[in-house]
Design a protein around this motif. Structure first.
Motif, short mmCIF file in Angstrom:
data_model
loop_
_atom_site.label_atom_id
_atom_site.label_comp_id
_atom_site.label_asym_id
_atom_site.label_seq_id
_atom_site.Cartn_x
_atom_site.Cartn_y
_atom_site.Cartn_z
N GLU A 130 0.83 -1.21 0.00
CA GLU A 130 0.00 0.00 0.00
C GLU A 130 0.86 1.26 0.00
OE1 GLU A 130 -2.68 -0.29 3.30
OE2 GLU A 130 -3.92 -1.82 2.34
N ILE A 131 1.96 1.24 0.76
CA ILE A 131 2.83 2.41 0.81
C ILE A 131 3.61 2.55 -0.50
CG2 ILE A 131 4.83 3.43 1.95
CD1 ILE A 131 3.78 2.32 4.57
N LEU A 157 -4.38 -6.43 -0.54
CA LEU A 157 -4.08 -6.47 -1.98
C LEU A 157 -3.84 -7.89 -2.47
CD1 LEU A 157 -1.77 -3.35 -2.23
CD2 LEU A 157 -4.14 -3.56 -2.93
N PHE A 158 -3.82 -8.87 -1.59
CA PHE A 158 -3.60 -10.29 -1.84
C PHE A 158 -2.36 -10.57 -2.69
CE2 PHE A 158 -5.25 -10.63 -6.20
CZ PHE A 158 -6.10 -9.55 -6.28
N GLU A 163 3.55 -8.59 -7.00
CA GLU A 163 2.38 -8.74 -7.86
C GLU A 163 1.34 -7.67 -7.58
OE1 GLU A 163 1.46 -12.75 -7.00
OE2 GLU A 163 2.82 -13.56 -8.53
N ALA A 164 1.19 -7.30 -6.31
CA ALA A 164 0.23 -6.24 -5.98
C ALA A 164 0.65 -4.92 -6.62
CB ALA A 164 0.14 -6.09 -4.46
N VAL A 165 1.95 -4.63 -6.60
CA VAL A 165 2.42 -3.39 -7.19
C VAL A 165 2.22 -3.40 -8.70
CG1 VAL A 165 4.48 -1.96 -7.60
CG2 VAL A 165 4.06 -2.93 -5.33
N VAL A 173 6.63 -0.78 -14.19
CA VAL A 173 7.38 -1.47 -13.13
C VAL A 173 8.46 -2.31 -13.79
CG1 VAL A 173 7.27 -3.13 -11.23
CG2 VAL A 173 5.35 -1.57 -11.64
N LEU A 174 9.70 -2.11 -13.36
CA LEU A 174 10.82 -2.89 -13.88
C LEU A 174 11.12 -4.01 -12.90
CD1 LEU A 174 13.13 -3.40 -15.88
CD2 LEU A 174 14.50 -1.72 -14.60
#
Length: 306
Positions: A130-131, A157-158, A163-165, A173-174
């Motif tokens: 989340e952060i 976010l499970f 994976e959530a990001v 996202v790299l």
């Protein structure tokens, strides 16, 4: 204080006009080797792009609070709550996180300074993904190892933090897997979707920056005729002055991406965050998932900031 939102910057030279696509690069770190590999990638890319790094260390509230959760009887409404000894244990964990985080951010600042890269660093406590996602709102790229930075956990976010990001970040996202090497050859997967266009635009930018070799791969999975998309991508590259290699193949999409990456000795794979399906807009698509977790090279999952 949170980092402020900054847009893409245009740098004007004597005769050349250069666009910095990744002005602010977010690098969440912990004490895992994977996160430091990601940090090395972020620093190398920041050197090339003239980017500013945002270093982020997060003390995981779930880990800090775990002793109290274990000591409290969740089924008993009259439970007195956290045992004082467990509360002290939680505070000790919090202090350990603070010490480790300050050292990690100090080391990151030193590495960035040695590379001549500007950086600002932040220490936070809370739910890790989340952060990260909050900070990603004001970043142009997030660089993460496929593991590390929170590892695997179950929460709002499970799934894993990574994976959530990838599912929810508003920017590319790299995903890194090993120490950085020169990015001589880029492979972009293109199916004509909006996200694939995002990936192609980023790939063309990186190719133009260092005169890199660009391969545009389109896979016909038997469900849709992708021939037009393949020629469209090649035409877009030509408009940018790039002579890209076009590959149009049939088969399973993820499998063909991995095969092409191996055959072409690719240094970076770029892929849209998801394809045409609305369902895949809500979760990490199977193609992206397979490529990210099986590729031997870094993978950039692309979606542009709105």
């Amino acid at each position: 204080m949170r980092p402020e939102d900054l847009s893409v910057n245009e740098v004007h030279g004597c005769q050349n006009r250069r666009i910095i696509m990744f002005e602010r690069i977010l690098i969440p770190i912990d004490n895992s080797s994977e996160s430091w590999v990601a940090a090395h990638h972020a620093i190398a890319l920041a050197q090339e792009e003239g980017s500013q790094l945002i270093g982020l260390y997060i003390a995981d509230e779930k880990v800090i609070s775990s002793p109290c959760w274990a000591s409290a009887d969740a089924m008993d409404p009259l439970s007195p709550g956290c045992d004082p000894m467990m509360l002290q244990q939680s505070e000790n964990i919090r202090k350990q996180f603070k010490e480790l985080g300050e050292k990690a951010l100090r080391d990151l600042r030193q590495q960035a300074a040695t590379a001549g890269v500007t950086i600002e660093t932040y220490f936070e406590t809370g739910i890790v993904p989340e952060i990260i996602l909050e900070y990603a709102q004001n970043a142009d790229l997030v660089v993460m190892g496929r593991r590390g930075v929170g590892g695997k956990w179950r929460g709002p976010l499970f799934g894993s933090t990574f994976e959530a990001v990838v599912r929810h970040a508003p920017c590319p996202v790299l995903a890194t897997v090993s120490d950085p090497r020169p990015l001589n050859t880029l492979l972009v997967a293109y199916d004509g979707s909006d996200r694939a266009r995002d990936a192609l635009e980023i790939a063309m930018h990186l190719a133009l920056e260092k005169d890199r070799r660009l391969i545009i791969l389109t896979v016909d999975d038997g469900k849709h005729d992708r021939t037009a998309a393949s020629f469209e991508a090649a035409a877009l590259a030509r408009e940018k002055g790039l002579s890209a290699k076009r590959r149009l193949v049939k088969g399973h999409v993820a499998e063909q991406i991995l095969i092409a990456a191996d055959e072409e000795n690719v240094d970076l794979i770029l892929i849209g965050a998801y394809g045409h399906s609305r369902f895949l807009a809500a979760i990490l698509g199977s193609t992206v998932n397979d490529v990210v977790h099986q590729a031997a090279t870094p993978v950039m999952i692309c979606r542009k900031q709105p």
